[in-house]
Design a protein around this motif. Structure first.
Motif, PDB file in Angstrom:
ATOM      1  N   ASP A   1      42.890  -5.001 -10.052  1.00 28.62           N
ATOM      2  CA  ASP A   1      43.745  -4.146  -8.937  1.00 28.62           C
ATOM      3  C   ASP A   1      45.240  -4.589  -9.242  1.00 28.62           C
ATOM      4  OD1 ASP A   1      44.935  -2.807  -7.063  1.00 28.62           O
ATOM      5  OD2 ASP A   1      43.823  -3.380  -5.377  1.00 28.62           O
TER       6      ASP A   1
ATOM      7  N   PRO B   1      31.320 -10.412   0.055  1.00 29.60           N
ATOM      8  CA  PRO B   1      31.966 -10.716  -0.932  1.00 29.60           C
ATOM      9  C   PRO B   1      32.684 -12.065  -0.731  1.00 29.60           C
ATOM     10  CG  PRO B   1      32.620  -8.586  -0.080  1.00 29.60           C
ATOM     11  CD  PRO B   1      31.656  -9.094   0.839  1.00 29.60           C
TER      12      PRO B   1
ATOM     13  N   ALA C   1      35.473 -13.126  -1.043  1.00 28.42           N
ATOM     14  CA  ALA C   1      36.871 -12.840  -0.606  1.00 28.42           C
ATOM     15  C   ALA C   1      37.015 -13.198   0.927  1.00 28.42           C
ATOM     16  CB  ALA C   1      37.569 -11.660  -1.083  1.00 28.42           C
TER      17      ALA C   1
ATOM     18  N   LEU D   1      36.933  -9.965  -4.331  1.00 23.45           N
ATOM     19  CA  LEU D   1      36.410  -8.727  -3.645  1.00 23.45           C
ATOM     20  C   LEU D   1      35.091  -8.054  -4.258  1.00 23.45           C
ATOM     21  CD1 LEU D   1      39.976  -7.035  -3.278  1.00 23.45           C
ATOM     22  CD2 LEU D   1      38.541  -8.176  -1.412  1.00 23.45           C
ATOM     23  N   GLN D   2      34.849  -8.357  -5.513  1.00 23.23           N
ATOM     24  CA  GLN D   2      33.628  -7.913  -6.130  1.00 23.23           C
ATOM     25  C   GLN D   2      32.551  -8.747  -6.170  1.00 23.23           C
ATOM     26  OE1 GLN D   2      34.428  -5.673  -9.859  1.00 23.23           O
ATOM     27  NE2 GLN D   2      36.458  -5.610  -9.456  1.00 23.23           N
TER      28      GLN D   2
ATOM     29  N   GLN E   1      40.133 -17.256   0.308  1.00 21.28           N
ATOM     30  CA  GLN E   1      41.334 -16.723   0.757  1.00 21.28           C
ATOM     31  C   GLN E   1      42.408 -17.772   0.748  1.00 21.28           C
ATOM     32  OE1 GLN E   1      41.199 -14.693   4.692  1.00 21.28           O
ATOM     33  NE2 GLN E   1      39.545 -13.651   4.066  1.00 21.28           N
TER      34      GLN E   1
ATOM     35  N   GLU F   1      29.938 -11.231  -4.828  1.00 23.18           N
ATOM     36  CA  GLU F   1      29.082 -11.411  -3.589  1.00 23.18           C
ATOM     37  C   GLU F   1      27.999 -12.619  -3.646  1.00 23.18           C
ATOM     38  OE1 GLU F   1      26.945  -8.107  -1.958  1.00 23.18           O
ATOM     39  OE2 GLU F   1      28.832  -6.891  -1.659  1.00 23.18           O
TER      40      GLU F   1
ATOM     41  N   ARG G   1      41.789 -11.850  -7.369  1.00 19.14           N
ATOM     42  CA  ARG G   1      41.716 -11.106  -6.274  1.00 19.14           C
ATOM     43  C   ARG G   1      40.558 -10.054  -6.613  1.00 19.14           C
ATOM     44  NH1 ARG G   1      44.679  -6.400  -4.905  1.00 19.14           N
ATOM     45  NH2 ARG G   1      44.695  -6.092  -2.417  1.00 19.14           N
TER      46      ARG G   1
END
Length: 394
Positions: free
Chosen positions: A6, A282, A284, A274-275, A290, A277, A270
């Protein structure tokens, strides 16, 4: 798993700090990398091959020649050159360095130090990437101490005989013209010579076994009574100081390279966080993940702003950017980018060492960026000399 990076996060609104024309250059380069470079580059990187089929499309972007005015060159702002370098490195470092060697080092040498005939002969074709350039300074036994190169040039009538060796020279195995720096036996001064591919006495062997910039073809050059006509000597290259001015002029672009690799690493990390798991959510969502992302973002933002500032100064008045300022930008951006890609690799665990996820390529390529265009230590000493007035070089 497939990682879709992203690129929407612009945390400190860098977009607002560049002009619409510069954003247009950036966006065109970004689209080229997303559509044509990233989908194919891992295979070339792994095989140690250069994707020559990308050159015609790269040429259409109108980047070669950078800030040079006239001679068919684009006459871009320094900022446009910088963000283009950022985006190319964000896509792939080997492609960026291929262009940087031709556009910044080779074309820059001809433009700053060449005769009008040399400029007219080489620059228009190089701006179209119909002719490719290389820059031969580093030698097998002379790296950082570049002022004392061992390659020699001996004048015999209207020609020069070049003897010696160069190492780590990007594009040298296929470039049409190679700028060779040699010490004039008569004057003892360093001069520049335009050696054309195929000249008797010139040989270039591609270096294998690299762990970084694997899709860039670096070569070892041998020069054995390589005969170069007087017309191919750069008339304004009278000492190593002139060589250093070419390097100073390109160092800001290498700073942007670091930014590009760091940006890619942050984007990939990033998206992965987020993807990916684990433990039912996740990664994240975990504090330590973080923390890594925030550390990466902090370092990335710092070098974005540093690169932006030195580049804006170049566009306002290039004479106000000192050698130390250029070196500080390269040294700091490369060092911090190296930290960012290492954190990104760490965050992805084992998946971070797989080429298919792209992080491994940026992680490895930053080792080259950290070293070339002046090692971290040499650039630090250039800055140190400027802020203390004391020479720390041996």
């Amino acid at each position: 798993m497939t990682i879709a990076a992203d690129r929407s996060l612009d945390f400190y609104h860098l977009d607002a700090m560049i002009s619409p024309e510069e954003r247009d250059v950036r966006d065109r380069v970004r689209a080229f990398c997303d559509e044509e470079v990233v989908p194919i580059i891992n295979g070339y990187w792994e095989r140690g091959e250069f994707p020559f089929e990308l050159i015609p499309r790269l040429a259409t972007l109108g980047l070669a020649g950078g800030t040079i005015q006239g001679y068919g060159c684009p006459g871009l702002s320094h900022m446009a050159v910088g963000v283009a370098a950022m985006e190319l490195s964000r896509g792939d470092g080997s492609i960026e360095t291929f262009l940087g060697v031709t556009s910044g080092l080779a074309m820059g040498s001809i433009y700053r130090l060449g005769s009008e005939e040399q400029k007219q002969r080489w620059l228009p074709a190089m701006a179209r990437l119909e002719k490719i350039g290389a820059f031969g300074l580093t030698e097998p036994y002379v790296g950082s101490d570049a002022a004392h190169i061992r390659t020699t040039a001996r004048r015999v009538g209207d020609t020069y005989l070049l003897n010696g060796a160069k190492r780590w020279i990007g594009n040298a195995s296929f470039a049409d013209v190679i700028v060779i720096w040699a010490q004039d036996e008569e004057t003892g001064k360093v001069g520049g010579f335009l050696v054309e591919q195929g000249t008797p006495g010139y040989a270039a062997t591609v270096i294998g076994g690299k762990i970084a910039k694997r899709a860039l073809l670096n070569a070892e050059i041998t020069l054995t009574n390589c005969e170069v006509p007087e017309a191919n000597r750069l008339p304004l290259a009278r000492s190593f100081r002139d060589t250093a001015q070419v390097l100073k002029a390109t160092r800001f672009g290498v700073a942007w390279e670091g930014v590009g690799h760091a940006q890619a690493a942050f984007d990939i990390a990033r998206a992965y966080a987020l993807q990916r798991e684990q433990f039912g959510r996740p990664i994240a969502a975990f504090q330590l993940v973080q923390q890594k992302l925030v550390q990466m973002l902090g370092e990335l933002t710092a070098i974005q702003l540093l690169a932006w500032r030195v580049t804006r100064l170049l566009d306002e008045d290039a004479s106000q950017v000192t050698e130390g300022m250029a070196s500080l930008a390269k040294q700091t951006c490369a060092a911090k980018a190296r930290q960012v890609v290492a954190l990104g690799r760490e965050l992805m665990g084992g998946n971070g060492i797989l080429l298919e996820n792209h992080m491994a390529r940026h992680f490895a390529d930053m080792e080259a960026v950290y070293t070339y265009e002046g090692t971290n230590e040499i650039n630090a000493l250039v800055v140190g000399r400027e802020i203390t007035g004391l020479q720390a070089f041996v």
